[in-house]
Scaffold this active site. Structure first.
Site, mmCIF file in Angstrom:
data_model
loop_
_atom_site.group_PDB
_atom_site.id
_atom_site.type_symbol
_atom_site.label_atom_id
_atom_site.label_comp_id
_atom_site.label_asym_id
_atom_site.label_seq_id
_atom_site.Cartn_x
_atom_site.Cartn_y
_atom_site.Cartn_z
ATOM 1 N N LYS A 56 -65.633 3.889 62.145
ATOM 2 C CA LYS A 56 -66.503 5.068 62.237
ATOM 3 C C LYS A 56 -66.399 5.726 63.611
ATOM 4 C CE LYS A 56 -67.436 3.554 58.257
ATOM 5 N NZ LYS A 56 -66.424 2.642 57.682
ATOM 6 N N VAL A 183 -61.816 3.147 49.547
ATOM 7 C CA VAL A 183 -62.590 3.530 50.729
ATOM 8 C C VAL A 183 -61.776 3.401 52.014
ATOM 9 C CG1 VAL A 183 -64.601 2.959 52.132
ATOM 10 C CG2 VAL A 183 -64.790 2.969 49.640
ATOM 11 N N HIS A 440 -86.482 22.817 55.897
ATOM 12 C CA HIS A 440 -85.509 23.913 55.877
ATOM 13 C C HIS A 440 -85.196 24.360 57.303
ATOM 14 C CE1 HIS A 440 -83.492 27.551 54.483
ATOM 15 N NE2 HIS A 440 -84.195 28.244 55.377
#
Length: 461
Positions: A56, A183, A440
């Site tokens: 990652k 993956v 939002h």
């Protein structure tokens, strides 16, 4: 034979200090139990040292390279001068070192955990021998993890590498063949493409990421094509030749591919060989330790957790299973979490995040006419437009019942898996989620919009 008469005894003796093993230890001492934690290498296991964390970190560097390359679209004039793998590796290794130091400190702070350094071997139902010394456990937890698998007859070496070697490379190859479109394969494909590598993925099954919902598969393959990542699916690998210049891979249909390197990413195998498991009477199938749903092996007080237990091989699964077994031993009767309800994220570009049943799996489970689905396209999501990502959210619902699957694809959509797994694991109905507020502008709104639509009241549909 080790002297067992004077063997040190623990309430729980854990073989393996990776995600499953150290989680077992930490939860056990919270519950007042003493723990012996056997580890032959470094605490943290594959996930910390040559799995989740380093991959990652590379993916984040890759994302920054893409951002620099595309920055002018957003009015920022920068240039990508190149990728310095020495600096990338220093960044990656720094993250690992920091997390490793933290884990060591955490384990050391627990006085009831004794770390036993060395390779352990099970001897009977209550003993593990390490460096000739026997240690006894009233309960034993096997957590020996996994390794990078290859295919029968396919030797690793030279220009044929696994993820272990890929994570320590100090240069960027010009071209790579990746054997395996699951993956691991697609994550490395994503990294290398962002670093400017010519990438070809070879997958014997009919599609990339073959375990995902068909709608997600189509969107993912479309995104990889758009990125210029080549792939060949539906034909199995036959063999590879290598020389000083590169590799030549041949498929069973005679098709060939050439590149500088070949990464073998065909999954991970369980580390169980020569550890005394079969001699102790454990049921071993293709290297995996067979347990009941409560992770007991059927022999004495021996349990198994993590990648050596058949199922999805994920660090957080091992972590959860370690906690589960510690609580089981302590008599707390914890709730079983089925593999189907474990959240999964593929950290490629785009990201895939899923939990629960795919549409075909749900129809097989509940009946063809007992499943409803709903898709929400990220084109309608403000934050996704700001980020410049396409993608979708797909919901799978048991007819007139709860949501049993959430499947998402798009840049950064892995961050939405938290709410998704709560929805599925708490068996929420679309109507329950539809009334919740989603801030939002966020990508999280896409989950709310999808549930509103499935509940029959789409706001923007």
């Amino acid at each position: 034979m080790a002297d067992q008469a004077t063997a040190q005894e623990f309430d729980i003796l854990v073989l393996g200090g990776g995600s499953g093993g150290y989680a077992t230890a930490l939860r056990a001492v919270q519950l007042g139990l003493t723990v012996g934690l056997v580890e032959k290498a470094k605490l943290g296991g594959t996930c910390l040292h040559n799995g989740c964390i380093p991959t990652k970190a590379l993916l984040h560097s890759a994302e920054l390279a893409d951002h620099a390359r595309d920055a002018s679209k957003y009015g920022v004039n920068v240039t990508l001068d190149g990728v310095d793998m020495t600096a990338v590796n220093a960044y990656k290794d720094g993250i690992i070192a920091g997390k490793y130091k933290g884990l060591q400190g955490l384990i050391k702070s627990k006085k009831d955990i004794t770390v036993i350094e060395g390779e352990g071997k099970l001897q009977g139902a209550d003993t593990v021998v390490v460096n000739g010394t026997a240690y006894k456990g009233k309960n034993i937890v096997l957590a020996t993890g996994s390794y990078s698998r290859s295919l029968p007859g396919l030797e690793i070496g030279g220009r044929v590498i696994t993820s272990d070697e890929a994570l320590t490379m100090d240069y960027i190859p010009k071209s790579v063949i990746i054997l395996g479109g699951g993956v691991i394969g697609v994550e490395f494909a994503s990294v290398w493409k962002s670093f400017g590598v010519d990438v070809t993925v070879v997958e014997g099954l009919p599609s990339l990421v073959p375990n995902e919902d068909p709608t997600i598969v189509k969107a993912f393959e479309r995104a990889f094509k758009k990125r210029g990542i080549k792939f060949n699916t539906g034909t199995f690998f036959q063999g590879v030749e290598q020389n000083a210049d590169g590799v030549k891979a041949t498929l069973v249909d005679g098709k060939t591919f050439e590149a500088e390197l070949m990464l073998v990413a065909v999954g991970r195998g369980p580390v169980t060989a020569n550890l005394g498991y079969e001699e102790a009477g454990l049921n071993i199938d293709r290297g995996f330790v067979i347990t009941n749903e409560r992770l007991h092996t059927g022999v004495g007080n021996i349990y198994a957790v993590g990648d050596i237990v058949p199922g999805v091989q994920l660090a957080h699964r091992g972590y959860q299973q370690g906690i589960f077994v510690a609580e089981e031993i302590a008599g707390m009767s914890p709730v079983v979490v089925e593999d189907i309800n474990i959240p999964k994220v593929t950290y490629s570009e785009p990201e895939i995040a899923t939990v629960g049943y795919s549409e075909p799996a749900a129809k097989a489970k509940f009946g063809e006419d007992q499943v409803e689905t709903q898709e929400y396209n990220l084109a309608g999501n403000g934050k996704s437009s700001i980020l410049g990502t396409s993608g979708l959210v797909k919901l799978v619902r048991q007819k007139n019942g709860p949501v049993v699957g959430v499947h998402m694809i798009g840049q950064r959509m892995g961050e939405q898996i938290g709410e998704a797994q709560l929805i599925v694991n708490w068996e929420a109905y679309p109507e329950d989620v539809a009334q919740l507020l989603h801030a939002h502008p966020t990508q999280n709104e896409s989950l709310g919009e999808a549930h509103m639509a499935l509940a029959g009241k789409p706001l923007h549909g």
